[in-house]
Design a protein around this motif. Structure first.
Motif, short mmCIF file in Angstrom:
data_model
loop_
_atom_site.label_atom_id
_atom_site.label_comp_id
_atom_site.label_asym_id
_atom_site.label_seq_id
_atom_site.Cartn_x
_atom_site.Cartn_y
_atom_site.Cartn_z
N GLN A 269 0.83 -1.21 0.00
CA GLN A 269 0.00 0.00 0.00
C GLN A 269 0.86 1.26 0.00
N THR B 156 -13.08 0.67 -16.43
CA THR B 156 -11.87 0.11 -15.82
C THR B 156 -11.28 -0.97 -16.73
N ARG C 108 -8.93 -4.25 -16.84
CA ARG C 108 -8.40 -5.26 -15.94
C ARG C 108 -7.00 -5.69 -16.36
N THR D 165 1.75 -5.02 -15.68
CA THR D 165 1.43 -5.52 -14.34
C THR D 165 2.65 -6.11 -13.65
N GLN E 146 0.95 1.70 -9.64
CA GLN E 146 -0.46 1.56 -9.27
C GLN E 146 -1.14 0.47 -10.10
N ARG F 181 -0.06 -2.74 -8.66
CA ARG F 181 -0.59 -2.91 -7.29
C ARG F 181 -2.04 -3.37 -7.32
N SER F 182 -2.87 -2.77 -8.17
CA SER F 182 -4.30 -3.11 -8.20
C SER F 182 -4.65 -4.10 -9.30
N ASN F 183 -3.66 -4.42 -10.15
CA ASN F 183 -3.88 -5.31 -11.29
C ASN F 183 -5.01 -4.79 -12.18
N SER G 250 -8.00 2.03 -13.23
CA SER G 250 -9.36 2.52 -12.99
C SER G 250 -9.35 4.04 -12.92
N ALA H 215 -9.52 5.37 -9.24
CA ALA H 215 -8.49 5.00 -8.26
C ALA H 215 -7.91 6.25 -7.62
#
Length: 347
Positions: free
Chosen positions: A72, A170, A172, A181, A260, A263-265, A268, A271
């Motif tokens: 985080q 968003t 993915r 990623t 980011q 981190r969130s895969n 968005s 975010a």
């Protein structure tokens, strides 16, 4: 009548005596130490927070939870580097989160919808970050707008551009090339899972710390933040330094966008709702003065860790997210109050 021939001590001697007495008190010595070592107070706060939250909840010090905190902090910590550079010049950037999100959407959509190679997508994200930083720098250096007002305006501009560009959709991680990623890949160190994004963040801290400490540019950044007019009289091109700071911040935010995504895969447009507040909190708690000219990026890293520890610890304690935000607000007020107290130290 006898005339009193006793002469009073010179004013300078009285000032020196007063200064000596002031410095001799324990509280003044503490204030002097905090002034000389800005990272000292956040280090103390971080240690105390870890001890307290570890005592209140057994799960806090579990390797899995520590892994979550570091992951985080990777995003907030990266944005806080950019925020530190700007605050060192006595400015502030309210648009860091919006710039990061805009860059992340450009990176993701250019590869998924336009079919561009991942490397080119990352390059476009970097260009977007640099363009955003240049725009903020232009408003501050050329139009002479206060940084708070300028970036408050660009915050709304960048948010609107992100929503218009992405259509609110968003993307993915499964749709994106693996390179995008990659920053979310993990490896274990002592039972704690560290992501590539965390390592990238730490490398950024090392690089910026060395640049600020070892280069003329770094000295100019501190000089401009301490006193713009004095820096100008000393031959420093203030506007050029400010523009370079905003450009550097934009490039760092583009790297933060890559972190980011990993981190969130996902990428968005929604975010990073709290990233602006958290980045400023990390910088201020880390000992960097909102008035400019004092602070270190290592203090900012400690501040980012404090924000992560507080949010995680309060979450484990079962507190509502609103109370977590309340706690962060209290931290900001306390940090600024301490900073003003420290700035009163006699030099």
């Amino acid at each position: 009548m006898t005339q009193n021939t006793r002469s009073e001590p010179p004013t300078s001697e009285l000032d020196l005596a007063e200064e000596f007495l002031d410095r001799s008190t324990p509280l003044s010595r503490i204030r002097g130490a905090l002034h000389r070592y800005p990272a000292l107070s956040p280090a103390i706060v971080l240690v105390l927070a870890v001890i307290i939250f570890g005592f209140l909840n057994d799960r806090f010090l579990n390797p899995s939870n520590l892994s979550l905190i570091t992951q985080q902090v990777a995003v907030v910590g990266t944005l806080a580097i950019a925020q530190t550079l700007i605050i060192l010049t006595a400015g502030i950037d309210l648009s860091v989160g919006a710039v990061m999100v805009l860059s992340s959407m450009v990176i993701a959509q250019s590869t998924v919808q336009l079919g561009l190679p991942a490397v080119l997508g990352l390059l476009l994200g970097l260009i977007v970050g640099l363009a955003a930083g240049a725009f903020n720098g232009f408003l501050v250096t050329r139009l002479k707008l206060p940084p708070f007002i300028a970036t408050l305006g660009t915050l709304n501009i960048f948010v609107a551009l992100t929503l218009l560009y992405s259509g609110g959709a968003t993307i993915r991680g499964a749709e994106m090339p693996e390179l995008l990623t990659w920053t979310g890949e993990t490896f274990g160190i002592g039972g704690v899972n560290i992501t590539v994004g965390v390592i990238m963040m730490l490398l950024l801290y090392i690089a910026i710390a060395l640049i600020l400490q070892k280069t003329a540019w770094g000295r100019h950044v501190y000089a401009v933040g301490d006193d713009k007019e004095s820096a100008r009289l000393a031959g420093i091109r203030v506007n050029r330094v400010l523009m370079s700071v905003y450009l550097s911040a934009g490039a760092i935010l583009a790297i933060g966008a890559w972190i980011q995504i990993g981190r969130s895969n996902a990428a968005s447009p929604n975010a990073g709702v709290d990233l602006n507040l958290d980045s400023i909190t990390a910088v201020v708690i880390g000992g960097t003065s909102l008035f400019g000219g004092r602070g270190t990026v290592w203090g900012t890293l400690l501040g980012a860790l404090i924000v992560g520890v507080f949010r995680n610890g309060l979450s484990l304690a079962g507190l509502d997210v609103l109370w977590q935000t309340f706690a962060v607000g209290v931290l900001i007020i306390a940090a600024v109050s301490i900073d003003q107290w420290i700035r009163k130290v006699r030099k």
